[in-house]
Structure formats: structure tokens, C-alpha cells
Design a protein around this motif. Structure first.
Motif, PDB file in Angstrom:
ATOM      1  N   LYS A   1     153.826  76.521  65.068  1.00 30.94           N
ATOM      2  CA  LYS A   1     154.946  77.369  64.666  1.00 30.94           C
ATOM      3  C   LYS A   1     155.028  77.526  63.159  1.00 30.94           C
ATOM      4  O   LYS A   1     155.228  78.640  62.655  1.00 30.94           O
ATOM      5  CB  LYS A   1     156.253  76.777  65.206  1.00 30.94           C
ATOM      6  CG  LYS A   1     157.466  77.657  64.926  1.00 30.94           C
ATOM      7  CD  LYS A   1     158.722  77.066  65.542  1.00 30.94           C
ATOM      8  CE  LYS A   1     159.931  77.968  65.240  1.00 30.94           C
ATOM      9  NZ  LYS A   1     161.180  77.411  65.835  1.00 30.94           N
ATOM     10  N   ASP A   2     154.888  76.428  62.411  1.00 29.15           N
ATOM     11  CA  ASP A   2     155.018  76.522  60.951  1.00 29.15           C
ATOM     12  C   ASP A   2     153.842  77.287  60.331  1.00 29.15           C
ATOM     13  O   ASP A   2     154.009  78.015  59.350  1.00 29.15           O
ATOM     14  CB  ASP A   2     155.151  75.140  60.315  1.00 29.15           C
ATOM     15  CG  ASP A   2     153.996  74.215  60.666  1.00 29.15           C
ATOM     16  OD1 ASP A   2     153.295  74.497  61.657  1.00 29.15           O
ATOM     17  OD2 ASP A   2     153.789  73.216  59.947  1.00 29.15           O
ATOM     18  N   GLU A   3     152.644  77.136  60.935  1.00 30.11           N
ATOM     19  CA  GLU A   3     151.494  77.897  60.435  1.00 30.11           C
ATOM     20  C   GLU A   3     151.681  79.389  60.709  1.00 30.11           C
ATOM     21  O   GLU A   3     151.398  80.231  59.842  1.00 30.11           O
ATOM     22  CB  GLU A   3     150.211  77.400  61.101  1.00 30.11           C
ATOM     23  CG  GLU A   3     149.808  75.990  60.682  1.00 30.11           C
ATOM     24  CD  GLU A   3     148.589  75.489  61.439  1.00 30.11           C
ATOM     25  OE1 GLU A   3     147.911  76.311  62.083  1.00 30.11           O
ATOM     26  OE2 GLU A   3     148.315  74.270  61.392  1.00 30.11           O
ATOM     27  N   SER A   4     152.158  79.722  61.905  1.00 34.90           N
ATOM     28  CA  SER A   4     152.413  81.119  62.244  1.00 34.90           C
ATOM     29  C   SER A   4     153.489  81.710  61.337  1.00 34.90           C
ATOM     30  O   SER A   4     153.392  82.869  60.913  1.00 34.90           O
ATOM     31  CB  SER A   4     152.859  81.248  63.706  1.00 34.90           C
ATOM     32  OG  SER A   4     151.853  80.796  64.578  1.00 34.90           O
ATOM     33  N   GLU A   5     154.494  80.910  61.030  1.00 33.37           N
ATOM     34  CA  GLU A   5     155.570  81.386  60.163  1.00 33.37           C
ATOM     35  C   GLU A   5     155.053  81.685  58.758  1.00 33.37           C
ATOM     36  O   GLU A   5     155.420  82.701  58.158  1.00 33.37           O
ATOM     37  CB  GLU A   5     156.683  80.326  60.105  1.00 33.37           C
ATOM     38  CG  GLU A   5     157.959  80.783  59.443  1.00 33.37           C
ATOM     39  CD  GLU A   5     158.686  81.865  60.235  1.00 33.37           C
ATOM     40  OE1 GLU A   5     159.473  82.604  59.620  1.00 33.37           O
ATOM     41  OE2 GLU A   5     158.450  81.973  61.456  1.00 33.37           O
TER      42      GLU A   5
ATOM     43  N   MET B   1     147.704  72.747  55.325  1.00 35.23           N
ATOM     44  CA  MET B   1     148.903  72.339  56.069  1.00 35.23           C
ATOM     45  C   MET B   1     148.518  71.610  57.348  1.00 35.23           C
ATOM     46  O   MET B   1     149.117  70.580  57.705  1.00 35.23           O
ATOM     47  CB  MET B   1     149.740  73.582  56.408  1.00 35.23           C
ATOM     48  CG  MET B   1     150.342  74.305  55.224  1.00 35.23           C
ATOM     49  SD  MET B   1     151.059  75.918  55.688  1.00 35.23           S
ATOM     50  CE  MET B   1     152.221  75.458  56.970  1.00 35.23           C
ATOM     51  N   ARG B   2     147.510  72.125  58.037  1.00 31.98           N
ATOM     52  CA  ARG B   2     147.070  71.554  59.305  1.00 31.98           C
ATOM     53  C   ARG B   2     146.483  70.153  59.107  1.00 31.98           C
ATOM     54  O   ARG B   2     146.763  69.224  59.879  1.00 31.98           O
ATOM     55  CB  ARG B   2     146.038  72.482  59.944  1.00 31.98           C
ATOM     56  CG  ARG B   2     145.632  72.142  61.354  1.00 31.98           C
ATOM     57  CD  ARG B   2     144.632  73.173  61.857  1.00 31.98           C
ATOM     58  NE  ARG B   2     145.175  74.525  61.773  1.00 31.98           N
ATOM     59  CZ  ARG B   2     144.460  75.605  61.486  1.00 31.98           C
ATOM     60  NH1 ARG B   2     143.163  75.502  61.263  1.00 31.98           N
ATOM     61  NH2 ARG B   2     145.037  76.790  61.435  1.00 31.98           N
ATOM     62  N   VAL B   3     145.676  70.031  58.063  1.00 29.69           N
ATOM     63  CA  VAL B   3     145.036  68.745  57.785  1.00 29.69           C
ATOM     64  C   VAL B   3     146.064  67.678  57.427  1.00 29.69           C
ATOM     65  O   VAL B   3     145.978  66.519  57.875  1.00 29.69           O
ATOM     66  CB  VAL B   3     144.006  68.907  56.637  1.00 29.69           C
ATOM     67  CG1 VAL B   3     143.572  67.546  56.112  1.00 29.69           C
ATOM     68  CG2 VAL B   3     142.796  69.699  57.109  1.00 29.69           C
TER      69      VAL B   3
ATOM     70  N   GLU C   1     141.209  66.216  66.229  1.00 24.79           N
ATOM     71  CA  GLU C   1     141.892  67.197  65.374  1.00 24.79           C
ATOM     72  C   GLU C   1     141.175  67.353  64.040  1.00 24.79           C
ATOM     73  O   GLU C   1     141.017  68.460  63.529  1.00 24.79           O
ATOM     74  CB  GLU C   1     143.341  66.764  65.129  1.00 24.79           C
ATOM     75  CG  GLU C   1     144.302  67.137  66.231  1.00 24.79           C
ATOM     76  CD  GLU C   1     145.747  66.955  65.799  1.00 24.79           C
ATOM     77  OE1 GLU C   1     146.076  67.259  64.632  1.00 24.79           O
ATOM     78  OE2 GLU C   1     146.547  66.501  66.631  1.00 24.79           O
ATOM     79  N   LEU C   2     140.747  66.239  63.484  1.00 23.18           N
ATOM     80  CA  LEU C   2     140.021  66.279  62.215  1.00 23.18           C
ATOM     81  C   LEU C   2     138.711  67.046  62.364  1.00 23.18           C
ATOM     82  O   LEU C   2     138.355  67.856  61.497  1.00 23.18           O
ATOM     83  CB  LEU C   2     139.750  64.858  61.719  1.00 23.18           C
ATOM     84  CG  LEU C   2     138.990  64.750  60.395  1.00 23.18           C
ATOM     85  CD1 LEU C   2     139.776  65.386  59.257  1.00 23.18           C
ATOM     86  CD2 LEU C   2     138.671  63.291  60.068  1.00 23.18           C
TER      87      LEU C   2
ATOM     88  N   ASP D   1     136.991  74.471  61.220  1.00 24.61           N
ATOM     89  CA  ASP D   1     137.755  75.531  60.551  1.00 24.61           C
ATOM     90  C   ASP D   1     137.280  75.708  59.109  1.00 24.61           C
ATOM     91  O   ASP D   1     137.147  76.841  58.623  1.00 24.61           O
ATOM     92  CB  ASP D   1     139.247  75.211  60.550  1.00 24.61           C
ATOM     93  CG  ASP D   1     139.840  75.238  61.949  1.00 24.61           C
ATOM     94  OD1 ASP D   1     139.291  75.950  62.814  1.00 24.61           O
ATOM     95  OD2 ASP D   1     140.850  74.542  62.175  1.00 24.61           O
ATOM     96  N   HIS D   2     137.038  74.596  58.452  1.00 28.91           N
ATOM     97  CA  HIS D   2     136.558  74.646  57.070  1.00 28.91           C
ATOM     98  C   HIS D   2     135.196  75.333  57.001  1.00 28.91           C
ATOM     99  O   HIS D   2     134.938  76.148  56.105  1.00 28.91           O
ATOM    100  CB  HIS D   2     136.477  73.225  56.498  1.00 28.91           C
ATOM    101  CG  HIS D   2     136.098  73.178  55.058  1.00 28.91           C
ATOM    102  ND1 HIS D   2     134.966  72.539  54.603  1.00 28.91           N
ATOM    103  CD2 HIS D   2     136.682  73.706  53.957  1.00 28.91           C
ATOM    104  CE1 HIS D   2     134.883  72.666  53.291  1.00 28.91           C
ATOM    105  NE2 HIS D   2     135.909  73.366  52.867  1.00 28.91           N
TER     106      HIS D   2
END
Length: 387
Positions: free
Chosen positions: A115-119, A220-222, A239-240, A246-247
Motif C-alpha cells: 500500500k505505501d509503495e503504491s501510494e 523503501m521495500r528493502v 524477500e531479500l 528487483d535491483h
């Protein structure tokens, strides 16, 4: 071009929907239906405008007899020449555009899970892309309209002339019909090149802005990894690993983007200095009527504005890549297992390398923008001393 590329569906691609539409008009995006007819249209329009327009200006430059015509021609000549170079440079690297949007689609799916990334994506990244497009629309539309208004106004006041001194295989002032043909060609030709310029220049700036935003979101995700007590150490490590992938995607994004924009941004930065100098000289020495002054004032603003967004967001992108390495140590790495720490160390080694987008010999950042403006002033001082 695939159907997915021709009809962007995801939000990241939707920000570039005008590019796909304009590429179709400009002859860069063949259709599946009537493909042969479209190829004929593409060849015709690019020979007549992309090649023919700067060529008729260039021949006219060598045939100019007054200093006023030379300076006036040179101002638009450099812009149209750079526009054609940029158009062919993107066309030759167009296959990389597909790879870029593949990466954007993958990142969109990742971002939609938080949610925070989408925002952040919706409130910071997308408005930046819209602002870049809006700025170019206003400036380029203003330049095109004021150029035509200046010619028509001066004509009705008794001084009919071409928009720009140029070569035609006939005498455009022999009669009204030949003048109309020459004027219409110059008007539609410059309108077509303005459209090419808008697509080319917004492409670099908007992708720099989008890439910068995606790097920030990755940071932010990391930084959140390891703080959810409901997740096991194995899940945190997974997750890492996903963030490492992604990187890699964003590094490939940067690489493909550099392949597309490197050549034409070099010429754009180079020609910006010369163009600003030529326009200022013309305004000071030769422009007399207010309509011409208004047109060249807007034209002067357009010159540095073409390179400002990619240079600004190129600097932001460099900072975001640097900040990623700091975000890695914001994770709750102390409570994780040996495998996590080993992967984190490898990630940190990769993330600490300075990354930027090159325009051949120079970086695309604010240093290059200021360098172009400084060179414009230096050239202007040299020209005025020679006068």
C-alpha cells in the motif's frame, strides 16, 4: 511491435500512452493491418520531413545573403538537425523500448503488493511524469503557434516572408500559390518536427523520473525487511532475494535506457549551447517587431527546457542508487541468519557502485545542464566581441 506494447494496460505504461500514439503518427510503429501501406507512409513522411526539412534549411543557410537570414536560419537549423538525429537514434534502438516496458510491467506487479509503495507511486512518481509532459506541451505548442502568428501578422502588415530562410526548387515569391505551398510545407514540417521533439525529449525525462521513483520504492521495500515478526527468517531471506532481483531489473532498465538515449542526448546537450547563443544574438541584433521577439523568447526558453528534465532526474537517479546501499543497513539484519547476512553483504557490494546514465562523453545530470548553459554564455560573449 507486440499487441501488449501497442496497447499499454498497466499504470506505468499508461503514463507513456501518448508516446505510443505519436510514434504511430510519426511512422515508427507499424500496424498489423495495412502494414505495407503504413510502411509506404512511414518512408514518405520521413523522407519529406525528417530528412527533407533540415536539408532544405541547410541548403538555404549556404544560400543566405544577409547576416539576419544566416542567424535566423541557423537557430532553427540546429534544432531541426538535432530533432532528426534524435528520431533516427531512437528508431535504431527501438527494440530496447520493448525490454524497458517489460521491466516496468514486472515492477508494477511488485509495487501493487504494498500500500505505501503504491501510494508513493501514485502521489509522487506519476505526477512528476505528468508535469514533464505538460511542460513540453505548453512550451512546444506556444513556440509553434507564435511562429505562425509572427509570420501572418508581419505579412498582413505588409512584410510577407517565409517562417525560416530556406531553399525551394522554385521561387516562393513568384506568385501567391507558390508562396502558399512553401508556407504550408514549412508550417506542417515544423509542426511535425515539434511533435518528434516532444516525443524524443519527454521519453528521456519521463523514464529518468520513473526509474528514480522505482529505485526509491526499492529502498523503501528493502528497509522493511526483518521487522514483521510473523515472518520466519527463511521468508525474510526470500524477500531479500526478490529485492536483489528487483535491483537487477532496475540495473537492466538503466542500461537499456542508456542505450536508447545516449547518442541523441549527447547531440541535444551539444546543440543546446549553440542554439541558445544563436537565438540571443538574433534577438539582440536583428529582431525588431514584438511578435518575432515573443516567438524567439519562447523558443529560447524551450532550448534549455529540452534537457532540464532528463538532467534533473538523472541527478535524482544517481542519489537514489547511492541511498539504496544505506537502506540495506536499515533492515533488521542483526536478527537474521547467516544466509541472509551473506546475501545482504553481496547486495551491498553491488549497490555501492556509483551508477548514472551517460550521453556518450558526459553524464546526464545537472552538471551537464549547467555546463550547457555556461557554454551558451561563453559562445555568446565570443560572438559579440567579434561583432
Amino acid at each position: 511491435m507486440t499487441k501488449a506494447l501497442a496497447q499499454p494496460a498497466l499504470q506505468g505504461e499508461k503514463s507513456f500512452h501518448l508516446h505510443f500514439f505519436f510514434w504511430r503518427i510519426l511512422g515508427n510503429s507499424p500496424t498489423k493491418n495495412y502494414r505495407k501501406l503504413y510502411i509506404f507512409y512511414s518512408i514518405f513522411i520521413n523522407i519529406v520531413i525528417t530528412i527533407g526539412y533540415p536539408l532544405h534549411l541547410m541548403i538555404g543557410l549556404f544560400r543566405s545573403k544577409t547576416k539576419s537570414d544566416v542567424i535566423k536560419n541557423l537557430a532553427i537549423n540546429l534544432t531541426c538537425l538535432a530533432c532528426s538525429i534524435k528520431t533516427f537514434a531512437i528508431w535504431l534502438k527501438f527494440k530496447n523500448v520493448q525490454h524497458i516496458f517489460d521491466i516496468i510491467r514486472r515492477q508494477d506487479k511488485r509495487i501493487s503488493n504494498s500500500k505505501d509503495e503504491s501510494e508513493y507511486y501514485k502521489t509522487v512518481v506519476f505526477p512528476s511524469l505528468d508535469q514533464i509532459m505538460l511542460m513540453f506541451k505548453v512550451l512546444f505548442l506556444g513556440a509553434g503557434l507564435t511562429a505562425e502568428v509572427a509570420v501572418l501578422t508581419n505579412g498582413f502588415l505588409g512584410s510577407w516572408g517565409l517562417m525560416y530562410p530556406a531553399f525551394f526548387p522554385f521561387d516562393p515569391f513568384a506568385n501567391h500559390w507558390l508562396y502558399a505551398v512553401a508556407h504550408v510545407y514549412q508550417f506542417f514540417g515544423v509542426s511535425f518536427q515539434i511533435l518528434q521533439n516532444m516525443v524524443n525529449d519527454t521519453f528521456a525525462g519521463m523514464h529518468m523520473a520513473l526509474l528514480s521513483g522505482q529505485i526509491h520504492i526499492l529502498s523503501m521495500r528493502v528497509a522493511k525487511i526483518g521487522y514483521d515478526k510473523k515472518k520466519s527468517k527463511e521468508q525474510n531471506n526470500q524477500e531479500l532475494l526478490e529485492c536483489i532481483q528487483d535491483h537487477k531489473d532496475l540495473l537492466e532498465y538503466r542500461s537499456k535506457l542508456e542505450e536508447v538515449v545516449s547518442q541523441y542526448m549527447f547531440f541535444q546537450i551539444l546543440f543546446t549551447s549553440m542554439n541558445m547563443c544563436v537565438v540571443i544574438v538574433f534577438m539582440i541584433l536583428f529582431a525588431r517587431d514584438p511578435f518575432t521577439l515573443i516567438y524567439y523568447s519562447i523558443y529560447l526558453i524551450c532550448m534549455p527546457a529540452e534537457i532540464l528534465p532528463p538532467c534533473y532526474y538523472g541527478t535524482i537517479m544517481e542519489f537514489e542508487f547511492q541511498n539504496l546501499s544505506y537502506s540495506l543497513f536499515s533492515t533488521n539484519w542483526m536478527d537474521q541468519d547467516v544466509t541472509f547476512k551473506k546475501n545482504l553483504r553481496i547486495f551491498a557490494e553491488q549497490a555501492k557502485k556509483p551508477l548514472y546514465v551517460m550521453a556518450w562523453l558526459v553524464r546526464i545530470n545537472m552538471t551537464s545542464f549547467l555546463y550547457a548553459c555556461k557554454n551558451a554564455y561563453s559562445l555568446f560573449a565570443v560572438v559579440m566581441n567579434m561583432k
